[in-house]
Design an enzyme around this catalytic site. Sequence first.
Site, PDB file in Angstrom:
ATOM      1  CD  GLU A 138      -3.088  -1.017   2.156  1.00  0.00           C
ATOM      2  OE1 GLU A 138      -4.196  -1.540   1.939  1.00  0.00           O
ATOM      3  OE2 GLU A 138      -2.778  -0.509   3.250  1.00  0.00           O
ATOM      4  CG  ASN A 182      -5.632 -13.221  -0.008  1.00  0.00           C
ATOM      5  OD1 ASN A 182      -5.338 -13.394  -1.200  1.00  0.00           O
ATOM      6  ND2 ASN A 182      -6.317 -12.168   0.402  1.00  0.00           N
ATOM      7  CB  THR A 212      -3.907 -16.546   4.887  1.00  0.00           C
ATOM      8  OG1 THR A 212      -4.069 -15.484   3.937  1.00  0.00           O
ATOM      9  CG2 THR A 212      -2.672 -16.255   5.738  1.00  0.00           C
ATOM     10  CG  LEU A 213      -5.600 -21.613   2.566  1.00  0.00           C
ATOM     11  CD1 LEU A 213      -5.465 -23.120   2.743  1.00  0.00           C
ATOM     12  CD2 LEU A 213      -5.544 -21.229   1.096  1.00  0.00           C
ATOM     13  N   GLY A 214      -8.354 -18.146   4.785  1.00  0.00           N
ATOM     14  CA  GLY A 214      -9.565 -17.747   5.491  1.00  0.00           C
ATOM     15  C   GLY A 214      -9.972 -18.786   6.516  1.00  0.00           C
ATOM     16  CG  ASP A 245      -3.345  -6.440   7.679  1.00  0.00           C
ATOM     17  OD1 ASP A 245      -2.580  -6.907   6.816  1.00  0.00           O
ATOM     18  OD2 ASP A 245      -4.195  -5.573   7.434  1.00  0.00           O
ATOM     19  NE  ARG A 278     -12.090  -9.598  20.521  1.00  0.00           N
ATOM     20  CZ  ARG A 278     -10.898  -9.685  21.096  1.00  0.00           C
ATOM     21  NH1 ARG A 278      -9.896  -8.938  20.665  1.00  0.00           N
ATOM     22  NH2 ARG A 278     -10.701 -10.529  22.088  1.00  0.00           N
TER      23      ARG A 278
END
Length: 295
Positions: A138, A182, A212-214, A245, A278
């Site tokens: 970013e 991801n 990462t795979l959720g 993150d 959350r």
Amino acid sequence: MTAIVVLGSTHMDLVTRVARAPKPGETVTGRDFRTVPGGKGANQAIAAARAGGEVSMIGAVGSDGFGTLLRQTLAASGVDTDLLHTAAGPSGIAGVVVDAEGANSIVVIPGANGTVTSLGPGEEALIAGADSLLLQLELPLSAVLDGASAARRHGVRTILTPAPAQPLPPGLLAVTDLLVPNEHEAAALTGIADPHRAAEALLRQVPEVVITLGAAGSLHASRDSPPFAVPAPPVTAVDTTGAGDTFTGALAVALGEEKPIERALHWAAAAAALCVQRPGASTSMPYRPEIDNAS
């Protein structure tokens, strides 16, 4: 204590919650709206600090009210902001839409982040004293490459999250030690949808990958060991913003503490699972005792 430097973005997240995200050309009525300090860099810095790391942030905020709040939020989580500069003009913002299932879509306006094009005075020395440097995409890519190159010169572990997915400058992956995409980013980098095959392809460019795979967890692949998967704890997601993150920040702390990689991934997954239960990004990130209890 693990020393971590984050070279990355800060944004004020403008979060709208809706029953479902609008289709192109459609207007829907939202449930609520909040401003939440975020940005992938700031999120990873806060996640790592709350997980027990000694964290410093390199980047920029704007000279507006959002910039003041972003700096205060980082400091409140224990992040050192001495090299977080203030640029004239607006801070970065991210428009976030979160649906009833907790899935999100995001539009980012870089603002002050766009002024960070290379390392400034004192920043290479700060990186040289760290255990890990966390990077995302970013900021202008010239700054990301500058930071990664500095880390490589000083033998500092470089952990790159290739998000948002985009073409990478020549040489960036060559100075990356651990790539954490991801599954969608891994597919964008390789043109391969299957995460296992994508990981194999990425290992031709970097020595270690965690995809990462959720809700399915994560996949680890290394040039030195067979690949293995780590499941995510079963939870009901309220808001997935910041989960990746949180995972990466916690993982950096675990690796700095020399946890075995499988244990480090379970610990990072526990942190991410707490986060998604959350609302919000930085506001939802767990503290060390919570992660230890959940893992």
